[in-house]
Write a protein that holds these residues in place. Structure first.
Motif, PDB file in Angstrom:
ATOM      1  N   ILE A  73      -1.686  -0.849  -3.744  1.00 46.27           N
ATOM      2  CA  ILE A  73      -2.905  -0.158  -3.301  1.00 46.27           C
ATOM      3  C   ILE A  73      -2.581   1.282  -2.933  1.00 46.27           C
ATOM      4  O   ILE A  73      -1.716   1.535  -2.093  1.00 46.27           O
ATOM      5  N   ILE A  74      -3.274   2.199  -3.590  1.00 51.10           N
ATOM      6  CA  ILE A  74      -3.113   3.616  -3.283  1.00 51.10           C
ATOM      7  C   ILE A  74      -4.279   3.991  -2.375  1.00 51.10           C
ATOM      8  O   ILE A  74      -5.435   3.823  -2.749  1.00 51.10           O
ATOM      9  N   SER A  75      -3.979   4.461  -1.201  1.00 56.67           N
ATOM     10  CA  SER A  75      -5.083   4.758  -0.288  1.00 56.67           C
ATOM     11  C   SER A  75      -4.630   5.642   0.860  1.00 56.67           C
ATOM     12  O   SER A  75      -3.435   5.744   1.145  1.00 56.67           O
ATOM     13  N   HIS A  76      -5.605   6.323   1.472  1.00 56.87           N
ATOM     14  CA  HIS A  76      -5.285   6.904   2.778  1.00 56.87           C
ATOM     15  C   HIS A  76      -6.286   6.410   3.812  1.00 56.87           C
ATOM     16  O   HIS A  76      -6.465   7.020   4.855  1.00 56.87           O
ATOM     17  N   ASP A  77      -6.936   5.281   3.459  1.00 57.75           N
ATOM     18  CA  ASP A  77      -7.858   4.646   4.400  1.00 57.75           C
ATOM     19  C   ASP A  77      -7.072   3.595   5.196  1.00 57.75           C
ATOM     20  O   ASP A  77      -6.743   2.517   4.697  1.00 57.75           O
ATOM     21  N   LEU A  78      -6.738   3.951   6.441  1.00 58.40           N
ATOM     22  CA  LEU A  78      -5.879   3.071   7.254  1.00 58.40           C
ATOM     23  C   LEU A  78      -6.527   1.716   7.524  1.00 58.40           C
ATOM     24  O   LEU A  78      -5.833   0.696   7.598  1.00 58.40           O
ATOM     25  N   ASN A  79      -7.854   1.702   7.670  1.00 57.84           N
ATOM     26  CA  ASN A  79      -8.533   0.421   7.916  1.00 57.84           C
ATOM     27  C   ASN A  79      -8.361  -0.520   6.732  1.00 57.84           C
ATOM     28  O   ASN A  79      -8.101  -1.714   6.904  1.00 57.84           O
ATOM     29  N   LEU A 115      -9.620 -10.415 -16.964  1.00 54.76           N
ATOM     30  CA  LEU A 115      -8.453 -10.814 -17.759  1.00 54.76           C
ATOM     31  C   LEU A 115      -7.443 -11.610 -16.938  1.00 54.76           C
ATOM     32  O   LEU A 115      -6.362 -11.915 -17.414  1.00 54.76           O
ATOM     33  N   LYS A 116      -7.826 -11.946 -15.706  1.00 52.55           N
ATOM     34  CA  LYS A 116      -6.960 -12.681 -14.777  1.00 52.55           C
ATOM     35  C   LYS A 116      -5.548 -12.050 -14.729  1.00 52.55           C
ATOM     36  O   LYS A 116      -4.551 -12.680 -15.100  1.00 52.55           O
ATOM     37  N   PRO A 117      -5.481 -10.800 -14.297  1.00 48.52           N
ATOM     38  CA  PRO A 117      -4.179 -10.114 -14.300  1.00 48.52           C
ATOM     39  C   PRO A 117      -3.246 -10.658 -13.222  1.00 48.52           C
ATOM     40  O   PRO A 117      -3.704 -11.238 -12.224  1.00 48.52           O
ATOM     41  N   ASP A 118      -1.953 -10.456 -13.427  1.00 48.83           N
ATOM     42  CA  ASP A 118      -0.971 -10.864 -12.414  1.00 48.83           C
ATOM     43  C   ASP A 118      -0.807  -9.780 -11.356  1.00 48.83           C
ATOM     44  O   ASP A 118      -0.406 -10.066 -10.235  1.00 48.83           O
ATOM     45  N   ILE A 119      -1.071  -8.544 -11.774  1.00 53.16           N
ATOM     46  CA  ILE A 119      -0.935  -7.410 -10.841  1.00 53.16           C
ATOM     47  C   ILE A 119      -2.245  -6.621 -10.864  1.00 53.16           C
ATOM     48  O   ILE A 119      -2.811  -6.405 -11.932  1.00 53.16           O
ATOM     49  N   ILE A 120      -2.687  -6.200  -9.695  1.00 59.27           N
ATOM     50  CA  ILE A 120      -3.843  -5.289  -9.668  1.00 59.27           C
ATOM     51  C   ILE A 120      -3.432  -3.996  -8.977  1.00 59.27           C
ATOM     52  O   ILE A 120      -2.866  -4.015  -7.879  1.00 59.27           O
ATOM     53  N   LEU A 121      -3.687  -2.887  -9.658  1.00 61.82           N
ATOM     54  CA  LEU A 121      -3.411  -1.576  -9.084  1.00 61.82           C
ATOM     55  C   LEU A 121      -4.731  -0.984  -8.609  1.00 61.82           C
ATOM     56  O   LEU A 121      -5.670  -0.859  -9.396  1.00 61.82           O
ATOM     57  N   TYR A 122      -4.812  -0.695  -7.340  1.00 62.62           N
ATOM     58  CA  TYR A 122      -6.051  -0.144  -6.766  1.00 62.62           C
ATOM     59  C   TYR A 122      -5.851   1.334  -6.464  1.00 62.62           C
ATOM     60  O   TYR A 122      -4.970   1.690  -5.683  1.00 62.62           O
ATOM     61  N   ASP A 123      -6.677   2.187  -7.086  1.00 57.99           N
ATOM     62  CA  ASP A 123      -6.582   3.618  -6.809  1.00 57.99           C
ATOM     63  C   ASP A 123      -7.721   4.003  -5.857  1.00 57.99           C
ATOM     64  O   ASP A 123      -8.873   4.053  -6.259  1.00 57.99           O
ATOM     65  N   GLU A 124      -7.372   4.254  -4.621  1.00 54.78           N
ATOM     66  CA  GLU A 124      -8.353   4.636  -3.589  1.00 54.78           C
ATOM     67  C   GLU A 124      -9.588   3.728  -3.622  1.00 54.78           C
ATOM     68  O   GLU A 124     -10.703   4.202  -3.883  1.00 54.78           O
ATOM     69  N   PRO A 125      -9.438   2.440  -3.355  1.00 57.15           N
ATOM     70  CA  PRO A 125     -10.559   1.512  -3.543  1.00 57.15           C
ATOM     71  C   PRO A 125     -11.743   1.729  -2.607  1.00 57.15           C
ATOM     72  O   PRO A 125     -12.848   1.296  -2.936  1.00 57.15           O
ATOM     73  N   THR A 126     -11.521   2.392  -1.480  1.00 57.47           N
ATOM     74  CA  THR A 126     -12.645   2.525  -0.530  1.00 57.47           C
ATOM     75  C   THR A 126     -13.147   3.962  -0.389  1.00 57.47           C
ATOM     76  O   THR A 126     -14.018   4.230   0.432  1.00 57.47           O
ATOM     77  N   THR A 127     -12.613   4.851  -1.202  1.00 52.00           N
ATOM     78  CA  THR A 127     -13.045   6.255  -1.113  1.00 52.00           C
ATOM     79  C   THR A 127     -14.526   6.382  -1.437  1.00 52.00           C
ATOM     80  O   THR A 127     -15.024   5.792  -2.393  1.00 52.00           O
ATOM     81  N   ALA A 143       0.852  -1.197   0.000  1.00 52.70           N
ATOM     82  CA  ALA A 143       0.000   0.000   0.000  1.00 52.70           C
ATOM     83  C   ALA A 143       0.879   1.234   0.000  1.00 52.70           C
ATOM     84  O   ALA A 143       1.890   1.287   0.699  1.00 52.70           O
ATOM     85  N   VAL A 144       0.504   2.204  -0.818  1.00 50.47           N
ATOM     86  CA  VAL A 144       1.224   3.476  -0.829  1.00 50.47           C
ATOM     87  C   VAL A 144       0.336   4.490  -0.114  1.00 50.47           C
ATOM     88  O   VAL A 144      -0.794   4.745  -0.517  1.00 50.47           O
ATOM     89  N   LEU A 145       0.892   5.028   0.968  1.00 53.66           N
ATOM     90  CA  LEU A 145       0.118   5.950   1.800  1.00 53.66           C
ATOM     91  C   LEU A 145       0.721   7.350   1.675  1.00 53.66           C
ATOM     92  O   LEU A 145       1.935   7.522   1.733  1.00 53.66           O
ATOM     93  N   GLY A 146      -0.131   8.308   1.468  1.00 55.83           N
ATOM     94  CA  GLY A 146       0.355   9.686   1.349  1.00 55.83           C
ATOM     95  C   GLY A 146      -0.803  10.646   1.404  1.00 55.83           C
ATOM     96  O   GLY A 146      -1.954  10.245   1.271  1.00 55.83           O
ATOM     97  N   LYS A 147      -0.472  11.915   1.558  1.00 59.70           N
ATOM     98  CA  LYS A 147      -1.528  12.934   1.639  1.00 59.70           C
ATOM     99  C   LYS A 147      -2.164  13.133   0.264  1.00 59.70           C
ATOM    100  O   LYS A 147      -1.593  12.735  -0.755  1.00 59.70           O
ATOM    101  N   SER A 148      -3.312  13.787   0.244  1.00 67.50           N
ATOM    102  CA  SER A 148      -3.949  14.128  -1.030  1.00 67.50           C
ATOM    103  C   SER A 148      -3.004  15.022  -1.823  1.00 67.50           C
ATOM    104  O   SER A 148      -2.385  15.926  -1.253  1.00 67.50           O
ATOM    105  N   GLY A 149      -2.882  14.749  -3.097  1.00 67.88           N
ATOM    106  CA  GLY A 149      -2.015  15.564  -3.955  1.00 67.88           C
ATOM    107  C   GLY A 149      -0.548  15.222  -3.827  1.00 67.88           C
ATOM    108  O   GLY A 149       0.304  15.928  -4.375  1.00 67.88           O
TER     109      GLY A 149
END
Lengths: 241, 256
Positions: free
Chosen positions: A195-201, A156-168, A32-38
């Motif tokens: 996973i790109i997110s700032h949702d700690l849960n 497409l059964k990918p090997d990698i999944i990139l999630y951009d803010e999945p729970t926003t 997970a990549v955690l960072g502020k907005s922007g």
């Protein structure tokens, strides 16, 4: 290693959002990549799939540098990468079935109509929404759209999944359900996730490792617990909220 | 005094539209063509505009005939009414009004649709799915507009002339055969062909501006609304500019 990012730089005019950024993602790992907005989190994953061009550095996906690939090579590389958009990005004018069919048809994957139907049903069953197949995106709730979006990513059964803010934008219960679904998907298909997110849960449930994107750099990394115990002021403020 | 930032903005926009147009032509002749999407867009752009274009054409034909009549009566030239009305409608009024209606309906529709797809990341999702959005979304819509607007204009010609026929018979008595004899006697290929030819360019203007504005939409829902609005304004202005150029060319070629 499935993704290897080295010395990545990306800026918009004078605003440098990524400065010599490094990141490694291994097979079956969830980072997970955690960072502020922007702070450049979304820019990072858009550079990985070639939706944005990095200024310099290298992004190797399965050993192939994504920077400088032509359109055809980029399409080939993208078959192995699933991308879950923050806004879900379901096609409004298409039914759920057509949304899921679209990546299959566009990558010119040769399948019989029966095989395609089976793949769509399998993807929808995996996200717990087999009955939505003929519905339009506008008829679905936010959580359902997110699930359908995951199903489209999975088709497409990918090997990698990139999630951009999945729970926003989701309520805590739905967000927890989506986070659990991400874990289930990873276990079932042995995918690697960024996973790109700032949702700690969400991060706590889904990520094996955290990367703190601060001042454009990979400022600190470790497990959720390690980061939580980190004494650095800039890291600490994320966990004090 | 020249407002420099505004001028620079205008030149930048003109440059961007030119680049976008060049990219359109590159994509048009390169790689696999999206025929299914072209058919779908032709249905939406053409068929779905039939009612509006037809109704407007009918009203135009009727109104122009009713308004022209008193002047011709004054000069004792009432018998020329079908000729005059048909020339005005076929050469100028129907092509331009049809294109303007399409700019309003189709141009704004394309601008809003692509703008909404841009801000909700659907265009990015398409790209990640191995689809060239320029080819799938832009080329198909522009080609559909280029092909269907001339057809709509032809149909509008027929409906407007029928309106003209009814208009002639409100205060006078012109038989169906006499009306059409006069229409076909007066209008030759040199009237019809330039008029229809220019509608291809009108179609291109409507399609490319709608797509350009939508495709480059930014700043959320506010940006989508602005894209749709600007698509109509710029396309309408371009239609008049193209019409002016077309008239000059027709004049030089002796087709007027």
């Amino acid at each position: 290693m499935v993704i290897e990012i080295k010395d990545l730089n990306k800026g918009f005019g004078d605003n440098k959002v990524l400065i010599n950024f490094d990141l490694n993602l291994y097979k079956g790992e969830s980072v997970a990549v955690l960072g502020k907005s922007g702070s450049g989190k979304s820019v990072l994953i858009k550079c990985i799939v070639g939706l944005m061009q990095a200024d310099s550095g290298s992004i190797k996906v399965f050993g192939k540098d994504m920077i400088g690939l032509n359109a055809e090579e980029l399409d080939q590389a993208r078959v192995r990468i699933g991308f879950l958009f923050q806004s879900n990005a379901l096609y409004d004018s298409m039914t759920v079935r057509e949304n899921l069919e679209f990546p299959l048809r566009r990558h010119w994957i040769e399948k019989t109509p029966e095989e395609v139907e089976a793949m769509i049903k399998e993807a929808l069953t995996n996200v717990g929404l087999p009955d939505t197949i003929d519905m339009m995106p506008s008829e679905l709730s936010g959580g359902m759209r997110k699930r359908i979006s995951i199903a489209r990513t999975l088709i497409l059964k990918p090997d990698i999944i990139l999630y951009d803010e999945p729970t926003t934008g989701l309520d805590p219960i739905t967000a927890k359900g989506i986070s659990q679904l991400m874990v289930d998907v990873q276990k079932k298909y042995n995918t690697s996730s960024l996973i790109i997110s700032h949702d700690l849960n969400c991060i706590k449930i889904t990520a094996d490792k955290l990367v703190m994107l601060i001042d454009g750099k990979n400022y600190a990394q470790g497990t959720y617990e390690e980061m939580k115990e980190n004494k650095d002021k800039k890291v600490k403020e994320f966990f004090e909220i | 005094m020249i407002n420099k930032p505004a001028l620079i903005r205008f030149l930048e926009e003109a440059g961007d539209i030119t680049r976008f147009t060049l990219r359109f032509f590159r994509e048009l002749f390169h790689g696999r063509f999206e025929f299914n999407e072209l058919l779908r867009q032709s249905f939406f752009i053409g068929y779905k505009s039939l009612g509006l274009v037809g109704l407007t054409a009918f009203i135009m034909g009727l109104v122009i005939t009713i308004q022209s009549r008193p002047t011709l009566v004054e000069f004792g030239a009432e018998a020329w009414l079908p000729k005059m009305v048909s020339i005005s409608l076929i050469r100028e009024i129907v092509p331009v009004i049809t294109a303007l209606i399409c700019a309003g309906k189709i141009g704004s529709g394309i601008g809003a649709e692509l703008g909404s797809m841009r801000v909700t990341e659907q265009i990015d999702a398409m790209e990640v799915s191995g689809t060239n959005p320029m080819k799938y979304l832009v080329v198909t819509r522009v080609v559909a507009a280029v092909l269907t607007i001339p057809l709509l204009a032809l149909l509008a010609d027929a409906i407007a002339l029928y309106g003209g026929y009814l208009g002639c018979n409100i205060h006078g008595a012109v038989s169906w055969r006499l009306f059409w004899n006069q229409v076909f006697e007066t209008n030759t290929y040199s009237d019809v062909i330039p008029a229809i030819t220019k509608t291809f360019f009108f179609g291109f203007a409507v399609g490319i501006i709608g797509c350009y504005k939508g495709y480059n939409s930014r700043k959320g829902t506010e940006g989508v609304g602005r894209s749709a609005n600007q698509a109509v304004v710029i396309a309408s202005l371009l239609i008049f500019i193209l019409d002016l150029i077309a008239v000059q060319i027709a004049d030089v070629l002796g087709l007027t």
